[in-house]
Design a protein around this motif. Structure first.
Motif, PDB file in Angstrom:
ATOM      1  N   LEU A 130       0.883  -1.257  -0.138  1.00  0.00           N
ATOM      2  CA  LEU A 130      -0.044  -0.072  -0.093  1.00  0.00           C
ATOM      3  C   LEU A 130       0.928   1.090  -0.043  1.00  0.00           C
ATOM      4  N   ASP A 131       0.439   2.474  -0.893  1.00  0.00           N
ATOM      5  CA  ASP A 131       1.152   3.684  -0.682  1.00  0.00           C
ATOM      6  C   ASP A 131       2.513   3.630  -1.518  1.00  0.00           C
ATOM      7  N   ARG A 132       3.448   3.057  -1.066  1.00  0.00           N
ATOM      8  CA  ARG A 132       4.744   3.074  -1.682  1.00  0.00           C
ATOM      9  C   ARG A 132       5.000   1.652  -2.299  1.00  0.00           C
ATOM     10  N   GLN A 133       5.911   1.911  -3.048  1.00  0.00           N
ATOM     11  CA  GLN A 133       6.272   0.373  -4.002  1.00  0.00           C
ATOM     12  C   GLN A 133       7.228  -0.370  -3.487  1.00  0.00           C
ATOM     13  N   VAL A 134       7.458  -1.482  -3.748  1.00  0.00           N
ATOM     14  CA  VAL A 134       8.654  -2.219  -3.383  1.00  0.00           C
ATOM     15  C   VAL A 134       9.207  -2.745  -4.815  1.00  0.00           C
TER      16      VAL A 134
END
Ligand code: AHR
Length: 333
Positions: A130-134
């Motif tokens: 969620l929100d930021r990516q990996v």
């Protein structure tokens, strides 16, 4: 373990949609507490690993996830990463050990998640980013990503600035947390639009860690070094822009007029600053991601992810100080 999730895990183990249609017929209300993975009142349990509490946007994000979990009938176990990836990794491992039904991860930074996500995958615990990516070697380590298109936000900020300045300005940049996907994307998106042809020049760029106090501190240093040369502040979030506004005022200048400010998020404080004329533009990054996350989690836990995209991006709008007064009352965060 809940009946419902035993089925989902079975699906994850065999990786077959056919199996789901055969056995995936239970719902959240079918839960039992056989192995402790279901929480109070037999609700399915979701472990939520948050980055920390760096500013107003993050507060709104946490509230949105908590409220959506409750509305959708989940038990939410919350872990505050306190701005440290090692804390987030520990929390994730602990949720895996607890055998939660699913995990929602808002990753502080983009890399370094492979090992802990593998642990979750081995236990067949689905992870929603969620929100930021990996950035992981194997995309099957998470089910889906839900969040903003932060690269596009950087592009929108640059497009607005070119329009505003006629493509000629000296800019200082306040970057977000190093290694975080919105930092990387807002940095790249902005530069990709400015391009080499443009007369927009970035004369200084430094991290303010997405924090108001750090934004102020870095802006003070920029003003000391570059003084009147600075025509524009591009801040990767509103909180840092608000910190920069304070530094500009302390230096005896008029934010919004002597120095143009463009930032990202669209939090209430940014709208207030725009109404006061101190911030020129904010590109929205909507933190109210909880409902989308739990809608997706419902599908994941019932094995219904047939057409679920790997990335689900939320659309952003651009707001200027000229129209801030009209919209401020309708803002929800
Ligand atoms: O990941 C989203 C970013 O994180 C927001 O822009 C910022 O305010 C927060 O800290």
């Amino acid at each position: 373990m809940s009946t419902h999730f035993r089925m989902t895990r079975h699906w994850l183990a065999v990786g077959s949609m056919i199996m789901i249609s055969v056995i995936g017929c239970s719902s959240k209300s079918d839960n039992s507490t056989a192995d402790g993975s279901s929480g109070e009142n037999d609700k399915p349990v979701i472990g939520f690993v948050q980055t920390g509490s760096e500013g107003d946007w993050r507060k709104a994000h946490t509230v949105s996830v908590r409220e959506a979990a409750e509305a959708a009938g989940y038990e939410l176990r919350f872990a505050d990463g306190q701005a440290k990836q090692e804390n987030q990794i520990k929390a994730l491992s602990s949720f895996v050990a607890q055998g939660v039904d699913g995990i929602i991860l808002a990753p502080l930074v983009e890399t370094g998640w492979d090992n802990v996500l593998e642990k979750a995958q081995k236990r067949n615990i689905p992870v929603l980013i969620l929100d930021r990516q990996v950035d992981v070697k194997d995309d099957s380590l998470f089910v889906t990503y839900i969040g903003a298109d932060t690269y596009n936000e950087g592009r929108l900020a640059a497009e607005w600035l070119i329009e505003k300045t006629g493509g000629k300005a000296k800019v200082v940049e306040l970057q977000g947390t190093p290694g975080a996907s919105p930092t990387i994307n807002r940095y790249n998106g902005f530069r990709d639009v400015i391009g080499e042809e443009s007369g927009i020049e970035i004369i200084a760029s430094q991290s303010g860690d997405f924090r108001r106090s750090k934004g102020k501190e870095v802006m003070e240093a920029f003003l000391k070094k570059h003084g009147d040369e600075i025509e524009v502040v591009y801040a990767h979030n509103d909180d840092m822009a608000i910190g920069a506004i304070q530094a500009i005022e302390d230096a005896g200048k008029k934010p919004g007029d002597d120095i143009i400010l463009v930032s990202i998020d669209g939090v209430r404080g940014a709208f207030e600053a725009m109404v006061e004329g101190k911030l020129n533009c904010t590109v929205e990054c909507n933190p109210l991601q909880g409902p989308m996350a739990f809608e997706a989690m419902d599908k994941i836990l019932s094995g219904d992810i047939g057409d679920m995209p790997k990335k689900q991006m939320i659309k952003d709008e651009v707001y200027e100080r000229e129209n801030a007064k009209e919209v401020i009352d309708s803002r929800k965060y």
